[in-house]
Design an enzyme around this catalytic site. Structure first.
Site, mmCIF file in Angstrom:
data_model
loop_
_atom_site.group_PDB
_atom_site.id
_atom_site.type_symbol
_atom_site.label_atom_id
_atom_site.label_comp_id
_atom_site.label_asym_id
_atom_site.label_seq_id
_atom_site.Cartn_x
_atom_site.Cartn_y
_atom_site.Cartn_z
ATOM 1 N N THR A 12 -65.761 -81.575 -53.385
ATOM 2 C CA THR A 12 -66.485 -82.384 -52.402
ATOM 3 C C THR A 12 -67.587 -81.512 -51.815
ATOM 4 O O THR A 12 -67.433 -80.289 -51.706
ATOM 5 C CB THR A 12 -65.580 -82.886 -51.260
ATOM 6 O OG1 THR A 12 -65.058 -81.746 -50.586
ATOM 7 C CG2 THR A 12 -64.453 -83.734 -51.776
ATOM 8 N N GLU B 117 -63.032 -88.263 -53.607
ATOM 9 C CA GLU B 117 -61.582 -88.439 -53.729
ATOM 10 C C GLU B 117 -61.203 -89.769 -54.380
ATOM 11 O O GLU B 117 -60.053 -89.990 -54.731
ATOM 12 C CB GLU B 117 -60.926 -88.360 -52.339
ATOM 13 C CG GLU B 117 -60.905 -86.967 -51.730
ATOM 14 C CD GLU B 117 -62.176 -86.618 -50.947
ATOM 15 O OE1 GLU B 117 -63.217 -87.249 -51.191
ATOM 16 O OE2 GLU B 117 -62.119 -85.702 -50.103
ATOM 17 N N LYS C 275 -67.249 -91.300 -28.693
ATOM 18 C CA LYS C 275 -66.200 -91.864 -27.844
ATOM 19 C C LYS C 275 -66.662 -91.774 -26.395
ATOM 20 O O LYS C 275 -66.537 -90.746 -25.751
ATOM 21 C CB LYS C 275 -64.883 -91.137 -28.071
ATOM 22 C CG LYS C 275 -64.374 -91.406 -29.478
ATOM 23 C CD LYS C 275 -63.137 -90.633 -29.833
ATOM 24 C CE LYS C 275 -62.770 -90.948 -31.278
ATOM 25 N NZ LYS C 275 -62.428 -89.781 -32.070
ATOM 26 N N TRP D 72 -65.535 -96.843 -28.425
ATOM 27 C CA TRP D 72 -66.207 -96.214 -29.551
ATOM 28 C C TRP D 72 -67.603 -96.805 -29.764
ATOM 29 O O TRP D 72 -67.790 -98.022 -29.691
ATOM 30 C CB TRP D 72 -65.393 -96.396 -30.838
ATOM 31 C CG TRP D 72 -64.138 -95.571 -30.879
ATOM 32 C CD1 TRP D 72 -63.567 -94.901 -29.832
ATOM 33 C CD2 TRP D 72 -63.299 -95.344 -32.005
ATOM 34 N NE1 TRP D 72 -62.432 -94.266 -30.245
ATOM 35 C CE2 TRP D 72 -62.229 -94.522 -31.579
ATOM 36 C CE3 TRP D 72 -63.322 -95.741 -33.337
ATOM 37 C CZ2 TRP D 72 -61.219 -94.098 -32.436
ATOM 38 C CZ3 TRP D 72 -62.320 -95.328 -34.192
ATOM 39 C CH2 TRP D 72 -61.272 -94.506 -33.746
HETATM 40 P P1 ADP Z 1 -68.600 -85.653 -48.635
HETATM 41 O O1 ADP Z 1 -67.478 -86.339 -47.941
HETATM 42 O O2 ADP Z 1 -68.353 -84.208 -48.855
HETATM 43 O O3 ADP Z 1 -69.955 -85.976 -48.065
HETATM 44 P P2 ADP Z 1 -68.703 -87.598 -50.756
HETATM 45 O O4 ADP Z 1 -69.920 -87.618 -51.546
HETATM 46 O O5 ADP Z 1 -67.416 -87.793 -51.407
HETATM 47 O O6 ADP Z 1 -68.682 -86.203 -50.114
HETATM 48 O O7 ADP Z 1 -68.953 -88.592 -49.572
HETATM 49 C C1 ADP Z 1 -68.088 -89.611 -49.240
HETATM 50 C C2 ADP Z 1 -68.499 -90.199 -47.932
HETATM 51 O O8 ADP Z 1 -69.843 -90.701 -47.986
HETATM 52 C C3 ADP Z 1 -67.694 -91.391 -47.527
HETATM 53 O O9 ADP Z 1 -66.462 -91.014 -46.985
HETATM 54 C C4 ADP Z 1 -68.613 -92.067 -46.534
HETATM 55 O O10 ADP Z 1 -68.557 -91.452 -45.268
HETATM 56 C C5 ADP Z 1 -69.970 -91.810 -47.109
HETATM 57 N N1 ADP Z 1 -70.411 -92.989 -47.860
HETATM 58 C C6 ADP Z 1 -70.329 -93.214 -49.171
HETATM 59 N N2 ADP Z 1 -70.865 -94.404 -49.489
HETATM 60 C C7 ADP Z 1 -71.294 -94.958 -48.347
HETATM 61 C C8 ADP Z 1 -71.943 -96.183 -47.996
HETATM 62 N N3 ADP Z 1 -72.278 -97.079 -48.902
HETATM 63 N N4 ADP Z 1 -72.218 -96.391 -46.696
HETATM 64 C C9 ADP Z 1 -71.889 -95.492 -45.760
HETATM 65 N N5 ADP Z 1 -71.299 -94.331 -46.018
HETATM 66 C C10 ADP Z 1 -71.004 -94.055 -47.281
#
Ligand code: ADP
Length: 547
Positions: free
Chosen positions: A189, A334, A443, A448
């Site tokens: 990640t 994940e 918060k 929220w």
């Molecule tokens: P990291 O968590 O290290 O940034 P990832 O690329 O796996 O790596 O990112 C996943 C995260 O990206 C998600 O948990 C979410 O917060 C965000 N995310 C992915 N797709 C979207 C989307 N369409 N809209 C908003 N947030 C998104």
């Protein structure tokens, strides 16, 4: 009683042999670093991947060994994608945009034995070579002999040219079958939330994910489709597209390293790309280019956006000015990565105008095979009313159970669900909408506030190019929103006028207490806002002020 169906394991090599046998003429097109266009077919990918297995064997790679890649989207990278798991080794894609220290950490953590490296990363691999020499035995440059760059490795490491190795090898390998739960690929990640952690996919999870994303209400792939993943192959398997295109026989267009608006418009049009996928930043770049050049998109009908929330402007502009539908998906490393996709049910099919945009902003419905729920701070499930927001949990066969090196199941809650770290609502029709990362939600006085909602509104101001809202500590309310904006080139931002755009759009108490105009905002290696850095810098902004 067990069913009496054939127990064939789900193998990644079967995806490729299917493509080679039944879609032999379907094209795989790559823009190379030399600016040329390389064309061949799925049958060629399969044949060359067999050759590559022989190369890997000669380099001493065996079952379960990790093979690292530092590469853009291109055909040689695709061959590594298939050859490695096909011989029971593990394809470890590494994000080259990370800090070199992080890259060295990841290579050593994964204990990569061989690295396949694009020529543009020759200086990078030279720089990290002394730090990875205990694990990496060989570095293979993804190049022909004529374009081999200068690379200096540490003593004990050997340097190779990809095409020379392949030319000197045989394609007599036969794909074999083994346990479908065998590890196939590894991706760390990007570290938005701390030290990179490895997610280890299997042949089974990869195949099921690819089958599902190809479905009509997801990426809707056909043998007649021409698909261009802008999302890098080093980022969560390019969202599964290299596998799903082979499975469906779609043409795969790999753009190489140039992802600016002009390059994108050029490749989308010349290669008649029907659908393309990537993060919002890329689409904003494309939009700017189309507007300023007067070009249009001649073949592209659908753009999938994901990775971070899509701003409303993106959806409106592509629909109204270019007749292109922007589709929203959500996922994470994940989750292989796709978890939800926003395709209409009968009730949403007729939506138009603002209602359509409002609905398209939602991240969508859960893919079949997965399940999701939202819970409050005590783990109690919240209603699907589109209003209540809580921590988003998922489970299913392509969701990780543990990070690389950890005990199976150790990434899960006691009840077996995976906590995504996202905060979301789910409406009565099952459409999920991310309101925040759990670390980013503000918060204020026990209530929220969604930072994403506030950011989306800020960027609708004509002078604002980019916005970030963070939770800053507050003496009275615990936390209050602080808005940071970057001006569009040639524009000046008036903070009062930015606050004006919130009028009528959110409750008064959601309004940022202050607007700070900054020259730029920090981004992660995958182009997302780096809120962790901003939080460190501005966390006490209101405290210092009140003191
Ligand atoms: P990291 O968590 O290290 O940034 P990832 O690329 O796996 O790596 O990112 C996943 C995260 O990206 C998600 O948990 C979410 O917060 C965000 N995310 C992915 N797709 C979207 C989307 N369409 N809209 C908003 N947030 C998104």
């Amino acid at each position: 009683m067990l069913g009496l169906m054939q127990p064939h394991p789900l193998m990644i090599s079967s995806i490729l042999t299917h493509a080679a046998r039944h879609h032999a003429k379907a094209e795989v097109i790559s823009r190379t670093h030399e600016g040329e266009t390389h064309r061949y077919t799925w049958a060629d990918v399969e044949r060359r991947s067999r050759r590559l297995v022989r190369v890997l064997q000669k380099l001493g790679v065996g079952a379960q060994d990790r093979v690292g890649t530092l590469a853009w989207n291109g055909y040689r990278h695709l061959e590594v994608y298939y050859a490695t798991p096909g011989m029971q080794a593990i394809c470890h894609t590494i994000n080259p945009r990370l800090h070199p220290d992080d890259i060295a950490y990841i290579v050593n953590h994964a204990q990569d034995k061989v690295l396949f490296v694009d020529t543009s990363f020759a200086p990078l691999v030279t720089a990290i070579a002394p730090h990875i020499k205990d694990n990496v035995r060989a570095v293979v440059m993804l190049s022909d002999a004529a374009n081999m760059p200068e690379v200096t490795l540490a003593p004990g490491m050997t340097l190779h040219c990809y095409d020379t190795l392949l030319d000197g090898s045989d394609d007599d390998h036969t794909w074999t079958s083994f346990d479908e739960n065998t590890a196939s690929a590894l991706c760390y990640t990007s570290g938005t939330t701390g030290r990179p952690k490895g997610v280890l996919y299997s042949h089974r999870s990869t195949t099921l994910h690819a089958m599902t994303i190809a479905m009509p209400d997801v990426m809707c792939m056909h043998a007649t489709s021409r698909i261009l993943p802008v999302v890098p192959m080093f980022h969560v398997n390019a969202w599964g597209i290299p596998y799903a295109t082979a499975m469906t026989g779609a043409a795969l267009v790999l753009p190489g390293r140039h992802l600016d608006g002009a390059s994108m418009a050029n490749i989308l049009n010349t290669e008649r790309v029907s659908m393309t996928c990537g993060v919002p930043t890329v689409w904003l770049g494309l939009l700017q280019h189309l507007r300023s050049s007067g070009e249009t998109l001649t073949a592209t009908k659908r753009i999938m956006t994901g990775g971070s929330a899509a701003p409303p402007l993106l959806i409106e502009a592509f629909r109204d000015e270019y007749n292109v539908i922007v589709e929203h998906g959500w996922g994470m490393t994940e989750l292989s990565p796709v978890g939800t996709y926003n395709a209409p049910k009968p009730d949403q099919a007729g939506l138009t105008g603002d209602e359509f945009v409002r609905h398209t902003l939602k991240q969508g419905r859960i893919l079949p095979g997965l399940d999701m729920k939202i819970v409050d701070g005590d783990g109690k499930e919240l209603p699907w009313d589109g209003v209540a927001f809580g921590d988003l949990m998922v489970r299913g066969p392509w969701v990780t159970s543990a990070y690389y090196g950890d005990e199976p199941g150790s990434a899960l809650e006691p009840d077996g669900w995976f906590a995504t770290g996202d905060v979301a609502t789910i409406d009565p029709d099952g459409f999920m909408e991310i309101t925040d990362r759990s670390k980013d939600v503000i918060k204020s006085g026990g209530e929220w506030i969604s930072s994403i909602t506030l950011e989306n509104i800020a960027v609708s101001h004509p002078d604002v190019a980019e916005a970030a809202v963070i939770a800053a500590r507050h003496p009275k309310w615990d936390e209050r929103p602080l808005l940071l904006v970057v001006a569009r080139p040639g524009h000046t931002v008036d903070p009062a006028s930015v606050l004006g755009v919130y009028e009528g759009k959110v409750a008064k108490w959601w309004l940022p207490d202050q607007v700070l105009v900054v020259a730029e905002l920090p981004h992660t290696a995958t182009g997302k806002l780096q809120k962790m850095t901003l939080r460190t810098q501005y966390r006490d902004h209101y405290m210092t002020e009140s003191a």
